[in-house]
Motif scaffolding. Structure first.
Motif, PDB file in Angstrom:
ATOM      1  N   ILE A   1       0.723  -1.285   0.283  1.00 56.61           N
ATOM      2  CA  ILE A   1      -0.010   0.219  -0.063  1.00 56.61           C
ATOM      3  C   ILE A   1       0.760   1.239  -0.003  1.00 56.61           C
ATOM      4  O   ILE A   1       0.451   2.090  -0.676  1.00 56.61           O
ATOM      5  CB  ILE A   1      -0.973  -0.085   1.192  1.00 56.61           C
TER       6      ILE A   1
ATOM      7  N   ILE B   1      -3.614   7.725   4.730  1.00 49.91           N
ATOM      8  CA  ILE B   1      -3.625   6.995   3.255  1.00 49.91           C
ATOM      9  C   ILE B   1      -3.919   8.373   2.371  1.00 49.91           C
ATOM     10  O   ILE B   1      -4.868   8.941   2.543  1.00 49.91           O
ATOM     11  CB  ILE B   1      -4.479   5.786   3.333  1.00 49.91           C
TER      12      ILE B   1
ATOM     13  N   LYS C   1      -5.696   4.598  -1.638  1.00 43.95           N
ATOM     14  CA  LYS C   1      -6.933   4.214  -1.613  1.00 43.95           C
ATOM     15  C   LYS C   1      -7.533   3.522  -2.968  1.00 43.95           C
ATOM     16  O   LYS C   1      -7.866   2.401  -2.900  1.00 43.95           O
ATOM     17  CB  LYS C   1      -8.318   5.319  -1.306  1.00 43.95           C
TER      18      LYS C   1
ATOM     19  N   ILE D   1      -5.597   0.345  -3.378  1.00 47.57           N
ATOM     20  CA  ILE D   1      -6.314  -0.848  -2.483  1.00 47.57           C
ATOM     21  C   ILE D   1      -7.475  -1.471  -3.147  1.00 47.57           C
ATOM     22  O   ILE D   1      -7.767  -2.605  -3.272  1.00 47.57           O
ATOM     23  CB  ILE D   1      -6.779  -0.188  -1.099  1.00 47.57           C
TER      24      ILE D   1
ATOM     25  N   TYR E   1      -7.410   1.582   5.235  1.00 48.94           N
ATOM     26  CA  TYR E   1      -8.407   2.272   4.082  1.00 48.94           C
ATOM     27  C   TYR E   1      -8.918   3.422   4.736  1.00 48.94           C
ATOM     28  O   TYR E   1      -9.331   4.554   4.364  1.00 48.94           O
ATOM     29  CB  TYR E   1      -9.196   1.338   3.403  1.00 48.94           C
ATOM     30  N   CYS E   2      -9.564   3.180   6.011  1.00 52.87           N
ATOM     31  CA  CYS E   2     -10.381   4.019   6.630  1.00 52.87           C
ATOM     32  C   CYS E   2      -9.484   4.944   7.534  1.00 52.87           C
ATOM     33  O   CYS E   2     -10.062   5.838   8.425  1.00 52.87           O
ATOM     34  CB  CYS E   2     -11.158   3.396   7.675  1.00 52.87           C
TER      35      CYS E   2
END
Length: 769
Positions: free
Chosen positions: A314, A391, A396, A399, A439-440
């Motif tokens: 990532i 991020i 994102k 991902i 991600y969050c």
């Protein structure tokens, strides 16, 4: 002694190697002695399965009396060792193994040496990602003690251990050329030699797997136009030289492939796992399928390296991580075997004979661990710069793309989906939660510490549940390993441990706990396997047979039992100069001799003795005729047996005098008339010549018809495929020598290619302006 110490210190100083790095290079030997104390205790046992280890030992023993010969009377099942893909005849450890020492337990040291080399080669490879010697040492230890290697140690798959040892070194040279544009002669040599070494180990499929994964990187960079001309030339030159080096084995293997069969039918679609099973293999060590034994796809490294791998994918450089991700996806698709709609890839030419799809994890693991190391380095760097895991929009999107690719992979598996193990589904849930956390934008230091700790607890429970053999001794060994590593790291970094490094220290501690858990799982199935050769029932049988009179140059023996369980008989027969007809070997010649032949009105047996080893399995009498018994094992000595060499004249067997019975050549004498058929009792294989003429296949034996009166006939094994291989391998060696001599000129040529390209580029821009 002081002088030696001073010289050693000066050498280290000149090589720009720190004492700390020297310690990290020696440390794995200490760790290996902790895990395998039996190698210095002289327990007369293998630190691997006695069955598969003896298979390798017997193979070497069959050629040890004359390692340079292409044929000798001890060939196992009559198969030419030089032409067998699974053979390690040309691998460097083969010849000294039994030839010089006659000590079969040296295989224990060969295993230790290769585990040590695997550590060193990964340590070398890890330098591509970081200069931090502590991280390099820790992740090299993870590779050395991973399920990929230790499961193969347990199984006695020596050739696979040898192949897994060389893979990181080949990867190092490849990535050095395409990532750093370092097309030095040394990197070309490293790639080509390791390329050939993997093939020489006998684990041929690992060369294919490794090259397939590297091809994904190469094609990606080619499409992205990130490869200069010298990079492309260097990679292809390395592969070409490597191919020349292995020609001495490759040419005969290709030519012999049509002459060999398998003892077990290969179904390339007969196994395979699924996405969640693949992930669980790395996290928990569960097998990906139920067809083959667990060691075929056991890749246990634990949860922490997998989570660090996700961080690298990532937050890492996209030009590194994207091809690495697709290499992993390809490996997972391949590991699915026949349980995906893309299973046709296993039916492509050249790979249809590959079985056990999960073996590709062996080629994949060095890449995954390299990027896992990259992930940990990113964690430490962000902690140091107080730049936490926020991020970006692009990350994102990446991902989402990655999840979509994995979902497509899962959709392709759905028609074959089974229930799956609880370890597999829990592993998948852990990964999903972790990705969602990133991600969050919830990946604070506190949240990461809590999640890593919780994941370790779950992983420990699953591993303990899966590996039931974990006990106090295993726990103590694992703790000793972790304590030694931690103590050495602290010793060399005690001045750098400060309150502001607490976060980094905690994550290092979590990594060490992860190693502890992984080690307990992988150490739990390691056992010493004593072959008890000195107490083998084969010994008195061999003594009895050798005591009986014979006119033959070599005695042939046929066993009734399943040879896999009686490799002690194979060992003692070969060691005593007796030819075992039926032995355990994955391949057999399609021209394998029958048990008996009828010539004229008489039936002749191939074997001088038939030994009822099956009695040792079922306790029953398994042969009709018994000549004598040795310790209740029945033995039949037929009245009519084909001699080692003979002549057929008017449907009668005419004995001959064997003047010479040696490797590659057998000479017989007598009065031979036109029409006689001279026969050598050995399996027919192309390359035999009789008095200079190509031999014929007569009843799967080597034969020729006499065309004129003669008093001597010579059978000589002189195959052309070996000569071609010798020439090509010789060319490869010559090219390597020339490259070493002309090293500076070659490297200067590569540099000039970039200079010319830049000048052409600037000239093109000026014309446009």
């Amino acid at each position: 002694m002081a002088l030696v110490d001073q010289m050693t210190f000066e050498w280290i100083k000149n090589c720009n190697i720190s004492v700390k790095e020297v310690c990290y290079l020696i440390l794995p030997l200490v760790l290996l002695l902790v895990v395998f104390p039996s190698i210095i205790q002289q327990d007369q046992g293998f630190i691997s399965s006695k069955y598969d280890t003896l298979l390798a030992v017997n193979s070497e023993l069959s050629v040890a009396n004359d390692p340079l010969a292409l044929w000798n009377p001890n060939w196992i099942s009559g198969i030419p060792e030089y032409a067998l893909s699974l053979s390690e005849k040309y691998y460097p450890t083969n010849i000294p193994g039994l030839l010089f020492s006659q000590d079969i337990y040296l295989t224990n040291w060969f295993i230790i040496i290769h585990l040590f080399l695997a550590y060193l080669f990964f340590f070398k490879m890890s330098g591509l990602m970081t200069r931090n010697p502590e991280l390099r040492m820790i992740f090299s230890t993870i590779y050395m003690f991973s399920g990929i290697l230790l499961a193969r140690v347990d199984a006695g798959h020596l050739t696979i251990i040898y192949a897994l040892t060389w893979i990181p070194l080949m990867y190092y040279a490849f990535f050095k050329m395409i990532w750093d544009n370092n097309t030095s002669v040394i990197n070309i040599i490293i790639f080509s030699v390791s390329f050939a070494m993997i093939f020489f180990t006998g684990a041929v499929y690992y060369l294919f797997y490794s090259c397939a994964l590297l091809a994904i990187f190469f094609i990606y960079y080619l499409l992205k136009k990130k490869l200069s001309s010298r990079m492309i030339i260097a990679v292809f030159l390395s592969a070409c030289i490597g191919t020349l080096l292995l020609a001495i084995k490759f040419i005969p293997v290709v030519i012999s492939s049509s002459a060999l069969g398998r003892i077990d039918a290969i179904n390339p679609l007969g196994d395979g796992g699924s996405l969640e099973n693949n992930i669980a293999s790395f996290i928990v060590g569960t097998p990906i399928d139920q067809v083959f034994s667990s060691y075929e796809s056991l890749a246990l490294i634990g949860i922490i390296p997998v989570l660090l791998l996700i961080i690298a994918f990532i937050y890492g450089r996209e030009d590194w991580t994207i091809p690495a991700f697709f290499a992993m996806v390809f490996a997972f698709i391949w590991a699915d075997g026949g349980r995906t709609l893309l299973s046709f890839i296993h039916l492509l030419p050249g790979v249809v004979n590959f079985r056990v799809a999960g073996r590709i994890f062996g080629a994949l693991l060095p890449i995954l661990l390299l990027f896992s190391l990259y992930g940990f380095d990113l964690v430490l760097t962000r902690f140091k710069n107080e730049d936490f895991f926020e991020i970006s929009h692009q990350q994102k999107k990446n991902i989402i793309y990655g999840i979509c690719v994995l979902l497509i992979l899962k959709l392709l598996e759905l028609p074959f989906q089974g229930i799956g193990s609880i370890e597999a589904w829990i592993s998948l849930v852990i990964i999903a939660i972790f990705v969602a956390l990133l991600y969050c934008n919830k990946a604070t230091v506190k949240n990461l510490m809590v999640f890593f700790s919780a994941a370790l607890v779950v992983d420990a429970i699953l591993i303990y549940r899966h590996f039931s053999a974990i006990n106090t001794d295993i726990f103590i060994k694992s703790v000793i390993i972790v304590v030694i590593i931690s103590a050495v790291v602290i010793l060399f970094n005690r001045q750098r441990i400060h309150p502001h490094t607490t976060k980094s220290n905690v994550f290092c501690g979590l990594l060490m706990v992860g190693i502890l858990i992984m080690a307990m799982g992988n150490f739990s199935y390691l056992t010493v396997s004593p072959p008890n050769l000195d107490n083998s029932p084969a010994i008195p049988i061999v003594e009895k047979i050798k005591s009986l009179p014979t006119n033959e140059s070599q005695i042939w023996v046929l066993e009734t039992g399943w040879p896999f369980y009686h490799q002690d008989f194979t060992y003692w027969f070969i060691k005593s100069g007796i030819h075992p007809i039926r032995v355990y070997y994955p391949n057999y010649l399609l021209t394998t001799l029958g048990n008996a032949y009828t010539i004229g009105n008489t039936s002749y047996y191939i074997a001088d003795y038939i030994v009822d080893t099956q009695y040792l399995e079922n306790g029953n009498q398994n042969i009709d005729n018994v000549t004598f018994k040795v310790q209740n094992v029945s033995i039949y000595q037929p009245d009519h047996v084909l001699p080692n060499a003979f002549v057929i004249r008017k449907n009668e067997v005419v004995p001959v005098k064997i003047e010479k019975f040696s490797s590659d050549e057998v000479t017989i004498s007598g009065h031979f008339a036109p029409g006689d058929i001279a026969v050598l009792k050995t399996s027919y294989y192309p390359g035999w010549k009789v008095n200079g003429q190509d031999a014929l296949n007569a009843g799967n034996m080597v034969a020729a018809q006499v065309t004129s009166e003669t008093s001597a006939i010579t059978f000589k094994f002189d195959p052309n495929d070996v000569k071609i291989g010798y020439v090509l391998t010789g060319m490869g060696i010559i090219i390597l020598v020339i490259m070493i001599i002309k090293r500076r000129e070659i490297e200067q040529y590569f540099v000039s290619m970039d200079v010319i390209k830049k000048e052409q580029g600037s000239s093109h821009k000026k014309k446009k302006q």
